[in-house]
Design a protein around this motif. Structure first.
Motif, PDB file in Angstrom:
ATOM      1  N   THR A 155     -60.333 -70.716  10.672  1.00 35.14           N
ATOM      2  CA  THR A 155     -59.067 -70.254  10.119  1.00 35.14           C
ATOM      3  C   THR A 155     -59.212 -68.885   9.462  1.00 35.14           C
ATOM      4  O   THR A 155     -58.235 -68.150   9.341  1.00 35.14           O
ATOM      5  CB  THR A 155     -58.532 -71.247   9.076  1.00 35.14           C
ATOM      6  N   GLU A 156     -60.414 -68.537   9.059  1.00 31.27           N
ATOM      7  CA  GLU A 156     -60.672 -67.209   8.500  1.00 31.27           C
ATOM      8  C   GLU A 156     -62.165 -66.927   8.517  1.00 31.27           C
ATOM      9  O   GLU A 156     -62.991 -67.834   8.573  1.00 31.27           O
ATOM     10  CB  GLU A 156     -60.116 -67.068   7.081  1.00 31.27           C
ATOM     11  N   PHE A 157     -62.480 -65.628   8.478  1.00 35.25           N
ATOM     12  CA  PHE A 157     -63.887 -65.237   8.388  1.00 35.25           C
ATOM     13  C   PHE A 157     -64.009 -63.899   7.683  1.00 35.25           C
ATOM     14  O   PHE A 157     -63.055 -63.119   7.606  1.00 35.25           O
ATOM     15  CB  PHE A 157     -64.558 -65.205   9.763  1.00 35.25           C
ATOM     16  N   LYS A 158     -65.203 -63.660   7.160  1.00 39.93           N
ATOM     17  CA  LYS A 158     -65.541 -62.399   6.509  1.00 39.93           C
ATOM     18  C   LYS A 158     -66.848 -61.896   7.091  1.00 39.93           C
ATOM     19  O   LYS A 158     -67.701 -62.676   7.497  1.00 39.93           O
ATOM     20  CB  LYS A 158     -65.712 -62.577   4.999  1.00 39.93           C
ATOM     21  N   PHE A 159     -66.985 -60.586   7.133  1.00 34.87           N
ATOM     22  CA  PHE A 159     -68.258 -60.004   7.554  1.00 34.87           C
ATOM     23  C   PHE A 159     -68.617 -58.866   6.614  1.00 34.87           C
ATOM     24  O   PHE A 159     -67.765 -58.043   6.252  1.00 34.87           O
ATOM     25  CB  PHE A 159     -68.190 -59.463   8.980  1.00 34.87           C
ATOM     26  N   THR A 160     -69.873 -58.829   6.223  1.00 38.72           N
ATOM     27  CA  THR A 160     -70.387 -57.748   5.390  1.00 38.72           C
ATOM     28  C   THR A 160     -71.647 -57.194   6.038  1.00 38.72           C
ATOM     29  O   THR A 160     -72.589 -57.939   6.323  1.00 38.72           O
ATOM     30  CB  THR A 160     -70.729 -58.243   3.969  1.00 38.72           C
ATOM     31  N   ALA A 161     -71.643 -55.891   6.295  1.00 42.72           N
ATOM     32  CA  ALA A 161     -72.822 -55.254   6.882  1.00 42.72           C
ATOM     33  C   ALA A 161     -73.933 -55.148   5.853  1.00 42.72           C
ATOM     34  O   ALA A 161     -73.681 -54.939   4.660  1.00 42.72           O
ATOM     35  CB  ALA A 161     -72.454 -53.861   7.396  1.00 42.72           C
ATOM     36  N   ASP A 162     -75.163 -55.282   6.301  1.00 40.70           N
ATOM     37  CA  ASP A 162     -76.336 -55.180   5.441  1.00 40.70           C
ATOM     38  C   ASP A 162     -77.130 -53.961   5.878  1.00 40.70           C
ATOM     39  O   ASP A 162     -77.919 -54.013   6.819  1.00 40.70           O
ATOM     40  CB  ASP A 162     -77.180 -56.452   5.548  1.00 40.70           C
ATOM     41  N   CYS A 163     -76.864 -52.839   5.204  1.00 42.19           N
ATOM     42  CA  CYS A 163     -77.555 -51.600   5.582  1.00 42.19           C
ATOM     43  C   CYS A 163     -77.711 -50.714   4.348  1.00 42.19           C
ATOM     44  O   CYS A 163     -76.986 -50.850   3.365  1.00 42.19           O
ATOM     45  CB  CYS A 163     -76.791 -50.867   6.671  1.00 42.19           C
ATOM     46  N   GLU A 164     -78.650 -49.779   4.420  1.00 43.67           N
ATOM     47  CA  GLU A 164     -78.974 -48.943   3.270  1.00 43.67           C
ATOM     48  C   GLU A 164     -77.818 -48.023   2.873  1.00 43.67           C
ATOM     49  O   GLU A 164     -77.623 -47.731   1.700  1.00 43.67           O
ATOM     50  CB  GLU A 164     -80.222 -48.110   3.569  1.00 43.67           C
ATOM     51  N   ASP A 165     -77.069 -47.540   3.844  1.00 44.26           N
ATOM     52  CA  ASP A 165     -75.991 -46.599   3.561  1.00 44.26           C
ATOM     53  C   ASP A 165     -74.669 -47.288   3.274  1.00 44.26           C
ATOM     54  O   ASP A 165     -73.644 -46.642   3.152  1.00 44.26           O
ATOM     55  CB  ASP A 165     -75.794 -45.645   4.749  1.00 44.26           C
ATOM     56  N   HIS A 166     -74.684 -48.621   3.178  1.00 52.25           N
ATOM     57  CA  HIS A 166     -73.447 -49.372   2.949  1.00 52.25           C
ATOM     58  C   HIS A 166     -72.802 -48.934   1.635  1.00 52.25           C
ATOM     59  O   HIS A 166     -73.436 -48.858   0.595  1.00 52.25           O
ATOM     60  CB  HIS A 166     -73.740 -50.866   2.893  1.00 52.25           C
ATOM     61  N   GLY A 167     -71.515 -48.601   1.691  1.00 53.98           N
ATOM     62  CA  GLY A 167     -70.784 -48.198   0.500  1.00 53.98           C
ATOM     63  C   GLY A 167     -70.761 -46.698   0.272  1.00 53.98           C
ATOM     64  O   GLY A 167     -70.043 -46.212  -0.596  1.00 53.98           O
TER      65      GLY A 167
END
Length: 206
Positions: free
Chosen positions: A149-161
């Protein structure tokens, strides 16, 4: 993942017309990348599953069901991924006549979340071939599919943000548009809109 990289690469070949997608797909396969990240999702309840043989048609019984989705906990997957796809319909195309998820339903309040873990170019090409020529995309031990019904994704990288473009992150391909955010949250609202269009009749005709 793959479809986002393909779409971004195709921007340099607009002069080729629609064939730029085939050309960019070939280049992307040759330089296939995996991306580290975290997926959170809530599984939905329907009488169908992503691996069903039946497809969504006019008068679909699965879409007509009245099901109150539970507000359950989040399932979490952390890994390296070649591609992550969310389908609220089969997503048929010239390259995949049966679609990315042939049994996805347009009005059941869920989407099919397809997770393809890190793989070699040859193994991913085999996955694409199974989808394109045999209509069986969910074969192999590196592909997981859930009805959510829903999902989230968060990238895991050094330059994130950071403001600059991150070389360790991919882009999202949202209905042919490039979306560059490193975090995304998707939630399905059942039959919120009334759509006009063609849908296969129960006998398979339009």
């Amino acid at each position: 993942g793959f479809l986002g990289d393909l779409l971004k690469a195709s921007e340099d070949y607009r002069w080729m017309g629609p064939s730029r997608y085939d050309f960019s797909g070939f280049k992307t396969i040759l330089n296939l990348k995996s991306y580290k990240g975290r997926i959170e999702f809530k599984e939905g309840i329907t009488s169908g599953t992503p691996k069903d043989g039946d497809t969504c048609k006019q008068g679909c019984e699965v879409c007509a069901e009245h099901v109150d989705q539970p507000d359950g906990g989040w399932n979490v997957v952390e890994d390296k991924f070649v591609s992550i796809d969310g389908c609220v319909m089969a997503c048929c195309s010239k390259q995949a006549s049966q679609g990315l998820s042939p049994a996805a339903h347009i009005g059941d309040g869920c989407l099919d979340l397809i997770i393809h873990r890190q793989a070699s170019g040859m193994r991913y090409l085999k996955y694409l071939a199974n989808m394109a020529f045999f209509g069986k995309p969910f074969t192999g031990d590196l592909v997981d599919v859930y009805r959510v019904t829903e999902f989230k994704f968060t990238a895991d990288c050094e330059d994130h943000g950071k403001d600059e473009e991150c070389q360790d992150c991919s882009n999202w391909n949202i209905d042919g548009e490039i979306y560059t955010e490193r975090e995304i949250s998707v939630k399905v609202h059942k039959q919120l809109l009334t759509l006009l269009g063609s849908q296969p009749a129960p006998n398979g005709t339009l």
